[in-house]
Write a protein that holds these residues in place. Structure first.
Motif, PDB file in Angstrom:
ATOM      1  N   MET A   1       0.850  -1.196   0.000  1.00 26.96           N
ATOM      2  CA  MET A   1       0.000   0.000   0.000  1.00 26.96           C
ATOM      3  C   MET A   1       0.892   1.255   0.000  1.00 26.96           C
ATOM      4  SD  MET A   1      -3.150   1.036   0.152  1.00 26.96           S
ATOM      5  CE  MET A   1      -4.036   2.531   0.497  1.00 26.96           C
ATOM      6  N   MET A   2       0.477   2.237  -0.759  1.00 22.53           N
ATOM      7  CA  MET A   2       1.225   3.492  -0.829  1.00 22.53           C
ATOM      8  C   MET A   2       1.138   4.234   0.496  1.00 22.53           C
ATOM      9  SD  MET A   2       2.375   3.799  -3.922  1.00 22.53           S
ATOM     10  CE  MET A   2       2.152   3.126  -5.542  1.00 22.53           C
ATOM     11  N   SER A   3       2.173   4.992   0.806  1.00 21.81           N
ATOM     12  CA  SER A   3       2.216   5.739   2.059  1.00 21.81           C
ATOM     13  C   SER A   3       2.059   7.232   1.783  1.00 21.81           C
ATOM     14  CB  SER A   3       3.550   5.458   2.759  1.00 21.81           C
ATOM     15  OG  SER A   3       3.644   6.219   3.934  1.00 21.81           O
ATOM     16  N   TYR A   4       0.825   7.700   1.894  1.00 26.54           N
ATOM     17  CA  TYR A   4       0.516   9.104   1.638  1.00 26.54           C
ATOM     18  C   TYR A   4       0.484   9.906   2.932  1.00 26.54           C
ATOM     19  CZ  TYR A   4      -1.046   7.960  -3.098  1.00 26.54           C
ATOM     20  OH  TYR A   4      -1.111   7.554  -4.395  1.00 26.54           O
ATOM     21  N   SER A   5       0.648  11.222   2.792  1.00 27.30           N
ATOM     22  CA  SER A   5       0.370  12.149   3.888  1.00 27.30           C
ATOM     23  C   SER A   5      -0.100  13.453   3.267  1.00 27.30           C
ATOM     24  CB  SER A   5       1.595  12.368   4.781  1.00 27.30           C
ATOM     25  OG  SER A   5       2.666  12.888   4.032  1.00 27.30           O
ATOM     26  N   LEU A   6      -0.961  14.156   4.000  1.00 26.41           N
ATOM     27  CA  LEU A   6      -1.492  15.442   3.557  1.00 26.41           C
ATOM     28  C   LEU A   6      -0.927  16.538   4.439  1.00 26.41           C
ATOM     29  CD1 LEU A   6      -5.256  14.604   2.942  1.00 26.41           C
ATOM     30  CD2 LEU A   6      -3.685  15.547   1.252  1.00 26.41           C
ATOM     31  N   ILE A   7      -0.427  17.598   3.828  1.00 27.40           N
ATOM     32  CA  ILE A   7       0.097  18.747   4.560  1.00 27.40           C
ATOM     33  C   ILE A   7      -0.725  19.969   4.151  1.00 27.40           C
ATOM     34  CG2 ILE A   7       2.123  20.166   5.084  1.00 27.40           C
ATOM     35  CD1 ILE A   7       2.537  17.230   5.831  1.00 27.40           C
ATOM     36  N   GLN A   8      -1.381  20.584   5.121  1.00 28.76           N
ATOM     37  CA  GLN A   8      -2.225  21.739   4.810  1.00 28.76           C
ATOM     38  C   GLN A   8      -1.380  22.967   4.503  1.00 28.76           C
ATOM     39  OE1 GLN A   8      -4.768  23.233   7.986  1.00 28.76           O
ATOM     40  NE2 GLN A   8      -6.343  23.712   6.484  1.00 28.76           N
ATOM     41  N   LEU A   9      -1.724  23.642   3.411  1.00 29.57           N
ATOM     42  CA  LEU A   9      -1.057  24.880   3.020  1.00 29.57           C
ATOM     43  C   LEU A   9      -1.865  26.091   3.479  1.00 29.57           C
ATOM     44  CD1 LEU A   9      -0.244  23.874  -0.648  1.00 29.57           C
ATOM     45  CD2 LEU A   9       1.249  23.720   1.344  1.00 29.57           C
ATOM     46  N   ALA A  10      -3.166  25.983   3.364  1.00 25.27           N
ATOM     47  CA  ALA A  10      -4.111  27.040   3.719  1.00 25.27           C
ATOM     48  C   ALA A  10      -5.465  26.357   3.883  1.00 25.27           C
ATOM     49  CB  ALA A  10      -4.165  28.092   2.611  1.00 25.27           C
ATOM     50  N   PRO A  11      -6.453  27.057   4.433  1.00 21.86           N
ATOM     51  CA  PRO A  11      -7.776  26.422   4.530  1.00 21.86           C
ATOM     52  C   PRO A  11      -8.248  25.941   3.151  1.00 21.86           C
ATOM     53  CG  PRO A  11      -7.728  28.413   5.838  1.00 21.86           C
ATOM     54  CD  PRO A  11      -6.435  28.382   5.044  1.00 21.86           C
ATOM     55  N   GLY A  12      -8.556  24.657   3.049  1.00 22.33           N
ATOM     56  CA  GLY A  12      -9.053  24.102   1.796  1.00 22.33           C
ATOM     57  C   GLY A  12      -7.985  23.769   0.772  1.00 22.33           C
ATOM     58  N   ALA A  13      -6.712  23.760   1.171  1.00 14.46           N
ATOM     59  CA  ALA A  13      -5.634  23.450   0.226  1.00 14.46           C
ATOM     60  C   ALA A  13      -4.554  22.617   0.912  1.00 14.46           C
ATOM     61  CB  ALA A  13      -5.030  24.729  -0.336  1.00 14.46           C
ATOM     62  N   TYR A  14      -4.208  21.501   0.287  1.00 11.22           N
ATOM     63  CA  TYR A  14      -3.213  20.587   0.839  1.00 11.22           C
ATOM     64  C   TYR A  14      -2.266  20.115  -0.259  1.00 11.22           C
ATOM     65  CZ  TYR A  14      -6.475  19.996   4.762  1.00 11.22           C
ATOM     66  OH  TYR A  14      -7.305  20.212   5.821  1.00 11.22           O
TER      67      TYR A  14
END
Length: 88
Positions: A1-14
């Motif tokens: 399985m791929m190892s993803y992560s989300l990093i927020q840049l601004a409200p509603g944008a990652y």
């Protein structure tokens, strides 16, 4: 399985990371609910080279939670800076 992560840049944008590389952007569109959340690969890769679960360059979801479920529940780092940015 791929190892993803989300990093927020601004409200509603990652930024969507795969290991240590940014592979896609995740953005919320619409001025009011219901919003649409879209994950879009940064490179127009041939279908055989796209990271799973991407079948297309762009996939849309009715909520960030559903998008995260599709990605396998990656960790999400939010931007908690509520103060005005200090310009130079």
């Amino acid at each position: 399985m791929m190892s993803y992560s989300l990093i927020q840049l601004a409200p509603g944008a990652y930024d969507l990371y795969l290991s240590d590389t940014i592979v896609a952007s995740v953005v919320r569109s619409g001025l009011r609910q219901p919003y649409i959340w879209t994950a879009e690969l940064l490179e127009d890769l041939p279908r055989s080279k796209r990271p799973s679960p991407f079948q297309d360059i762009e996939h849309s979801f009715p909520s960030l939670e559903e998008l995260c479920a599709w990605l396998g529940q990656p960790p999400v780092k939010t931007n908690n800076r509520h103060t005005a940015s200090q310009g130079a």
